[in-house]
Design an enzyme around this catalytic site. Structure first.
Site, PDB file in Angstrom:
ATOM      1  N   GLY A 130       0.833  -1.198   0.000  1.00  0.00           N
ATOM      2  CA  GLY A 130       0.000   0.000   0.000  1.00  0.00           C
ATOM      3  C   GLY A 130       0.865   1.244   0.000  1.00  0.00           C
ATOM      4  N   GLN A 164       2.556  10.115   1.701  1.00  0.00           N
ATOM      5  CA  GLN A 164       3.913   9.592   1.853  1.00  0.00           C
ATOM      6  C   GLN A 164       4.860  10.157   0.801  1.00  0.00           C
ATOM      7  OE1 GLN A 164       2.250   5.336   2.104  1.00  0.00           O
ATOM      8  NE2 GLN A 164       4.168   5.216   3.250  1.00  0.00           N
ATOM      9  N   CYS A 219       6.074  -0.095   6.867  1.00  0.00           N
ATOM     10  CA  CYS A 219       5.662   1.100   6.141  1.00  0.00           C
ATOM     11  C   CYS A 219       6.888   1.698   5.449  1.00  0.00           C
ATOM     12  CB  CYS A 219       5.077   2.103   7.130  1.00  0.00           C
ATOM     13  SG  CYS A 219       4.519   3.631   6.365  1.00  0.00           S
ATOM     14  N   LEU A 220       6.727   2.099   4.199  1.00  0.00           N
ATOM     15  CA  LEU A 220       7.856   2.700   3.473  1.00  0.00           C
ATOM     16  C   LEU A 220       8.328   3.984   4.155  1.00  0.00           C
ATOM     17  CD1 LEU A 220       6.756   2.225  -0.246  1.00  0.00           C
ATOM     18  CD2 LEU A 220       8.426   0.891   1.052  1.00  0.00           C
ATOM     19  N   HIS A 249      -4.550   1.195   7.496  1.00  0.00           N
ATOM     20  CA  HIS A 249      -3.185   1.755   7.567  1.00  0.00           C
ATOM     21  C   HIS A 249      -3.048   2.933   6.579  1.00  0.00           C
ATOM     22  CE1 HIS A 249       1.406   1.121   7.690  1.00  0.00           C
ATOM     23  NE2 HIS A 249       1.218   1.979   6.708  1.00  0.00           N
ATOM     24  N   GLU A 250      -3.551   2.728   5.349  1.00  0.00           N
ATOM     25  CA  GLU A 250      -3.401   3.769   4.317  1.00  0.00           C
ATOM     26  C   GLU A 250      -4.305   4.977   4.597  1.00  0.00           C
ATOM     27  OE1 GLU A 250      -0.869   3.539   2.551  1.00  0.00           O
ATOM     28  OE2 GLU A 250      -0.532   1.434   2.986  1.00  0.00           O
ATOM     29  N   HIS A 276      -2.705   7.277   6.942  1.00  0.00           N
ATOM     30  CA  HIS A 276      -1.720   8.186   6.326  1.00  0.00           C
ATOM     31  C   HIS A 276      -2.378   9.489   5.866  1.00  0.00           C
ATOM     32  CE1 HIS A 276       2.081   6.121   6.264  1.00  0.00           C
ATOM     33  NE2 HIS A 276       1.593   5.054   5.673  1.00  0.00           N
TER      34      HIS A 276
HETATM   35 NI    NI Z   1       2.502   3.153   5.520  1.00  0.00          NI
END
Ligand code: NI
Length: 173
Positions: A46, A51, A95-96, A137-138, A141
């Site tokens: 994701g 991000q 997470c990136l 999770h997304e 963000h």
């Molecule tokens: Ni993430």
């Protein structure tokens, strides 16, 4: 398509709130494609526009083989959670934007979400398990929340110290 920059914590841009899009037009579709390409390039499941420092409520998800009932990329604009189950699940999340950290996070097992798809059509999805976890999770963000916010403050501080140290070593702070 283009690869997007990936911001990492504690970059302040990760903690803002994203704005809804008016409609999914060609510019938003291009953003969705870029999110997806960045996700694939980094072997993630994701990726949300925040991000990449883009304050729009847009995200991309592709669980690939890990999802049995939704075998195609999910592209969402203005996603909204309508309902989550009381029953929870524990998922090992990464997470990136929080590199090299994998930790158990407790979230609702099921989540019902509505969103605009890549054709500007309103869709409703009843997600469960890993997909429900990933959607939550997304969406977090887009509200400036990283998954480590769901951990105890002690654990979170340890992680933030590690991230700051890594950034200093790379000279990029
Ligand atoms: Ni993430």
């Amino acid at each position: 398509m283009a690869l997007l920059e990936i911001l990492t914590a504690p970059d302040p841009r990760l903690y803002g709130k994203a704005f809804p899009v008016q409609k999914v037009d060609s510019a938003i579709r291009k953003l969705m494609d870029d999110l997806l390409e960045t996700l694939y390039e980094n072997n993630a499941v994701g990726f949300a526009s925040m991000q990449a420092g883009i304050q729009k409520r847009v995200l991309a998800i592709d669980l690939g083989e890990r999802n049995n009932f939704f075998r195609k990329p999910l592209l969402m604009a203005n996603p909204e959670l309508h309902w989550v189950s009381l029953e929870t699940q524990v998922t090992k999340e990464g997470c990136l934007s929080v590199p090299n950290v994998w930790l158990d996070v407790i979230r609702p097992l099921e989540a019902h979400v509505s969103y605009l798809d890549e054709n500007n059509q309103r869709q409703h999805l009843k997600a469960k398990g890993l997909l429900a976890d990933c959607i939550q999770h997304e969406i977090d963000h887009l509200n400036g929340i990283l998954f480590i916010e769901h951990l105890s403050s002690l654990k979170r501080e340890m992680i933030m110290r590690k991230l700051m140290k890594n950034k200093k070593n790379k000279g990029s702070l």
